[in-house]
Design a protein around this motif. Sequence first.
Motif, PDB file in Angstrom:
ATOM      1  N   TRP A   7      -1.265   2.870   5.254  1.00  0.00           N
ATOM      2  CA  TRP A   7      -0.596   3.766   4.057  1.00  0.00           C
ATOM      3  C   TRP A   7      -1.373   3.996   3.082  1.00  0.00           C
ATOM      4  O   TRP A   7      -2.295   2.552   2.590  1.00  0.00           O
ATOM      5  CB  TRP A   7       0.796   3.560   3.704  1.00  0.00           C
ATOM      6  CG  TRP A   7       2.260   4.243   2.560  1.00  0.00           C
ATOM      7  CD1 TRP A   7       1.583   5.017   2.106  1.00  0.00           C
ATOM      8  CD2 TRP A   7       2.021   3.204   1.435  1.00  0.00           C
ATOM      9  NE1 TRP A   7       1.767   5.842   0.964  1.00  0.00           N
ATOM     10  CE2 TRP A   7       1.969   4.970   0.550  1.00  0.00           C
ATOM     11  CE3 TRP A   7       2.321   2.152   0.609  1.00  0.00           C
ATOM     12  CZ2 TRP A   7       3.007   4.736  -0.637  1.00  0.00           C
ATOM     13  CZ3 TRP A   7       2.946   2.483  -0.420  1.00  0.00           C
ATOM     14  CH2 TRP A   7       3.455   3.297  -1.361  1.00  0.00           C
ATOM     15  N   PRO A  29      -2.153  -1.684   3.213  1.00  0.00           N
ATOM     16  CA  PRO A  29      -0.764  -1.934   4.075  1.00  0.00           C
ATOM     17  C   PRO A  29      -0.362  -1.100   5.209  1.00  0.00           C
ATOM     18  O   PRO A  29      -0.736   0.231   5.684  1.00  0.00           O
ATOM     19  CB  PRO A  29       0.584  -1.834   2.976  1.00  0.00           C
ATOM     20  CG  PRO A  29      -0.588  -0.631   1.733  1.00  0.00           C
ATOM     21  CD  PRO A  29      -1.813  -1.179   2.305  1.00  0.00           C
ATOM     22  N   GLY A  30       0.362  -1.348   6.134  1.00  0.00           N
ATOM     23  CA  GLY A  30       0.742  -0.558   7.499  1.00  0.00           C
ATOM     24  C   GLY A  30       0.826  -1.695   8.448  1.00  0.00           C
ATOM     25  O   GLY A  30       0.814  -2.799   8.632  1.00  0.00           O
ATOM     26  N   ILE A  47       6.184  -0.095   6.006  1.00  0.00           N
ATOM     27  CA  ILE A  47       5.984  -0.088   5.030  1.00  0.00           C
ATOM     28  C   ILE A  47       6.704  -0.861   3.637  1.00  0.00           C
ATOM     29  O   ILE A  47       7.666  -0.879   3.057  1.00  0.00           O
ATOM     30  CB  ILE A  47       5.475   0.908   4.124  1.00  0.00           C
ATOM     31  CG1 ILE A  47       4.035   1.488   4.775  1.00  0.00           C
ATOM     32  CG2 ILE A  47       5.391   1.424   2.750  1.00  0.00           C
ATOM     33  CD1 ILE A  47       3.088   0.778   4.253  1.00  0.00           C
ATOM     34  N   TYR A  88       6.519   7.925  -2.166  1.00  0.00           N
ATOM     35  CA  TYR A  88       6.865   6.560  -2.018  1.00  0.00           C
ATOM     36  C   TYR A  88       8.451   6.537  -3.475  1.00  0.00           C
ATOM     37  O   TYR A  88       7.883   7.439  -4.214  1.00  0.00           O
ATOM     38  CB  TYR A  88       6.762   5.190  -1.391  1.00  0.00           C
ATOM     39  CG  TYR A  88       6.075   5.043  -3.331  1.00  0.00           C
ATOM     40  CD1 TYR A  88       7.170   3.820  -3.720  1.00  0.00           C
ATOM     41  CD2 TYR A  88       4.605   4.934  -3.335  1.00  0.00           C
ATOM     42  CE1 TYR A  88       6.447   3.163  -4.529  1.00  0.00           C
ATOM     43  CE2 TYR A  88       4.271   4.793  -4.835  1.00  0.00           C
ATOM     44  CZ  TYR A  88       5.388   3.889  -5.203  1.00  0.00           C
ATOM     45  OH  TYR A  88       4.171   3.156  -6.438  1.00  0.00           O
TER      46      TYR A  88
END
Length: 131
Positions: A7, A29-30, A47, A88
């Motif tokens: 992400w 991140p991921g 996530i 998000y």
Amino acid sequence: MIDKVAWIELADGKVLSTRSKGKDAYYIPGGKREPGESDVETLVREIAEELSVRIDPATAVHLGTFEAQAHGQPDGVIVRMTCYTARYSGTLAPASEIAELVWLSATDTARIAPVDHLIFAHLQAAGLLHP
């Protein structure tokens, strides 16, 4: 080949990065796909697990796919990072194996994994990541 989905979250010319417990480098991140998962399903699950927020799957947009030597792995082990942007909801907070989250700029490349160098260069060339 290590197959990961990541992400890309940008704010003020910086990209969100994470450091896992016991690791010395920061990563976008991921994580790894579970059998049968699509890219977006992997993204939403990973996530939520790592950063305690919910990705809106309808907003996921493929940003690029990058391959490089996997950090901390024997020579020849390649990681493929399929990267998405997405909106998000919730408050970003480290969870699971994540020890820390930081916002990094293009000058922070000494602190990141090899595949992230390619991602940072792509973001900087697109004018999305500041020096």
